[in-house]
Design a protein around this motif. Structure first.
Motif, PDB file in Angstrom:
ATOM      1  N   TYR A 209       0.865   0.125   6.913  1.00  0.00           N
ATOM      2  CA  TYR A 209       0.388  -0.508   8.148  1.00  0.00           C
ATOM      3  C   TYR A 209       0.804  -1.974   8.206  1.00  0.00           C
ATOM      4  O   TYR A 209       1.318  -2.450   9.230  1.00  0.00           O
ATOM      5  N   LYS A 235      -2.282   4.204   6.606  1.00  0.00           N
ATOM      6  CA  LYS A 235      -3.171   3.619   7.611  1.00  0.00           C
ATOM      7  C   LYS A 235      -2.404   3.541   8.924  1.00  0.00           C
ATOM      8  O   LYS A 235      -1.317   2.970   8.978  1.00  0.00           O
ATOM      9  N   SER A 249      -5.964  -1.035  13.112  1.00  0.00           N
ATOM     10  CA  SER A 249      -5.895   0.254  12.422  1.00  0.00           C
ATOM     11  C   SER A 249      -6.711   1.288  13.181  1.00  0.00           C
ATOM     12  O   SER A 249      -7.642   0.959  13.926  1.00  0.00           O
ATOM     13  N   GLN A 278      -8.627   2.529   6.216  1.00  0.00           N
ATOM     14  CA  GLN A 278      -8.868   2.172   7.617  1.00  0.00           C
ATOM     15  C   GLN A 278      -9.878   1.047   7.658  1.00  0.00           C
ATOM     16  O   GLN A 278     -10.848   1.030   6.898  1.00  0.00           O
TER      17      GLN A 278
END
Length: 302
Positions: A209, A235, A249, A278
Motif C-alpha cells: 500500500y 493492504k 486503506s 488495514q
C-alpha cells in the motif's frame, strides 16, 4: 511446494498447451513469442495461498481491550499466521514468551514475526523471539532522514541488528512507509537501504500500500531485488483516493490494487509471508474488516 502440487501444476501446464492457438504450438521464432507462451502457461496454473497472516495492529483497539480474546477471534477467521506489535505491554502482551507462543499455537496460529523497537534491549528481545521459533523481528518505522549520510548510518544500524537476530536464530527486516520512496539527494532511500545492507543479515517487508501510495511499482521492486522482500503487507487502496493520500486503506478486493497479479510476482521472487493490514475503516469495524480480508485471501488465486 510438495511433489503432488508440482505434478498438478505440470499437468495443468501441459493441458494449457493443448488449448493454445496453433501458432504458439510450434517452436517460437522470437523472444516475444516465447514470452507469450510463458505468460499463457503461467495464467493456466494459478494457485491459492497456503498460508497468510494478519498484523495485529489492524485490530489494535480490540487488542488493547483484551488481547487474548481478540486473537481468538482472529484465529476463527481462517488466518494461520500472526504478526505482532508492541501495544505498550511488549510483543508478548504481558505474557511470558513461551506462554504466548503456546497460547497462539493452540489456536492454530504461527507467531511468525513482530514489529518492535529493535534498537532498544535488542539482545533480550532477539533471545526471547528466537527461543520460541519466531522468524522475524521487524523495524516498523524509522522516519524520514535528513540526509543520505543519515540513511547510510541507518543501513549500518540495520546490519548490526541483523547480526544480533541471526545469532539468535531469526531474521531482521525493515518495513517501509512512503518516505523511503521519495527521492533524496538524487537517490531513492529504499533502493539505498536494499543496496547497502547485507542480504545475509537484513530482509525487507514491503508494505505494498505505501509503495503504491508513493507512486512506486511493487512488482518492479520484487523483480529487481529478488529474494530481498520476504514479507509483505497486503493492504488495499480506496478507489478514487487522491494521489499521495496516506489515509486511504480499505477492505481487500474493494480497492485499486490487483493483488492476484502483485502477489503472484511477489511469490515468484522470494516472498514467504503475506500479512494483511488495514488502518482505515468505513462502514465496518476492524474485526469485521479482518474477517472480510481473510475471506478475500482464502479465495484469491494468484
Amino acid at each position: 511446494m510438495n511433489k503432488r502440487r508440482k505434478f498438478l501444476k505440470l499437468g495443468a501446464a501441459f493441458t494449457a498447451g493443448s488449448f493454445l492457438p496453433l501458432q504458439f504450438c510450434s517452436s517460437p521464432k522470437s523472444e516475444s513469442e516465447t514470452a507469450v507462451v510463458e505468460e499463457a502457461v503461467k495464467e493456466s496454473v494459478k494457485e491459492k495461498l497456503e498460508s497468510f497472516g494478519i498484523q495485529l495492529y489492524s485490530v489494535k483497539g480490540d487488542m488493547a481491550e483484551n488481547a487474548q480474546e481478540a486473537i481468538k477471534k482472529i484465529a476463527g477467521y481462517g488466518y494461520n499466521q500472526i504478526e505482532g506489535f508492541d501495544g505498550g505491554k511488549g510483543i508478548f502482551w504481558g505474557m511470558k514468551n513461551t506462554d504466548f507462543k503456546a497460547f497462539t499455537e493452540d489456536l492454530g496460529l504461527d507467531f511468525v514475526a513482530s514489529h518492535a523497537n529493535v534498537f532498544e534491549n535488542t539482545e533480550k528481545l532477539a533471545a526471547e523471539a528466537g527461543e520460541i521459533g519466531m522468524k522475524y523481528l521487524i523495524a516498523p518505522y524509522v522516519g524520514p532522514q535528513e540526509s543520505m549520510e543519515d540513511w547510510k548510518k541507518m543501513a549500518d544500524r540495520f546490519n548490526k541488528v541483523g547480526e544480533i537476530c541471526k545469532s539468535n536464530g531469526l531474521r531482521f527486516a525493515y518495513h517501509n512507509h512512503g518516505y523511503t520512496f521519495e527521492e533524496q539527494e538524487g537517490q531513492m532511500p529504499q533502493d539505498f537501504l536494499l543496496e547497502n545492507t547485507d542480504p545475509e543479515l537484513v530482509d525487507f517487508e514491503l508494505d505494498i500500500y505505501w509503495a503504491v501510495t508513493a507512486g512506486a511499482d511493487p512488482e518492479k521492486y520484487f523483480e529487481k531485488y529478488k529474494n530481498r522482500f520476504r514479507l509483505c503487507h497486503v493492504k488495499d487502496r480506496e478507489k478514487g483516493a487522491p494521489a499521495g493520500e496516506h489515509n486511504a486503506s480499505t477492505v481487500l478486493g474493494t480497492g485499486t490494487i490487483d493483488y492476484s497479479k502483485v502477489l503472484r510476482t511477489a511469490k515468484d521472487n522470494g516472498m514467504d509471508y503475506f500479512i494483511v493490514e488495514q488502518e482505515k475503516f468505513s462502514g465496518v469495524t476492524p474485526m469485521e474488516a479482518a474477517e472480510k480480508n481473510a475471506a478475500y485471501l482464502k479465495a484469491l488465486e494468484i
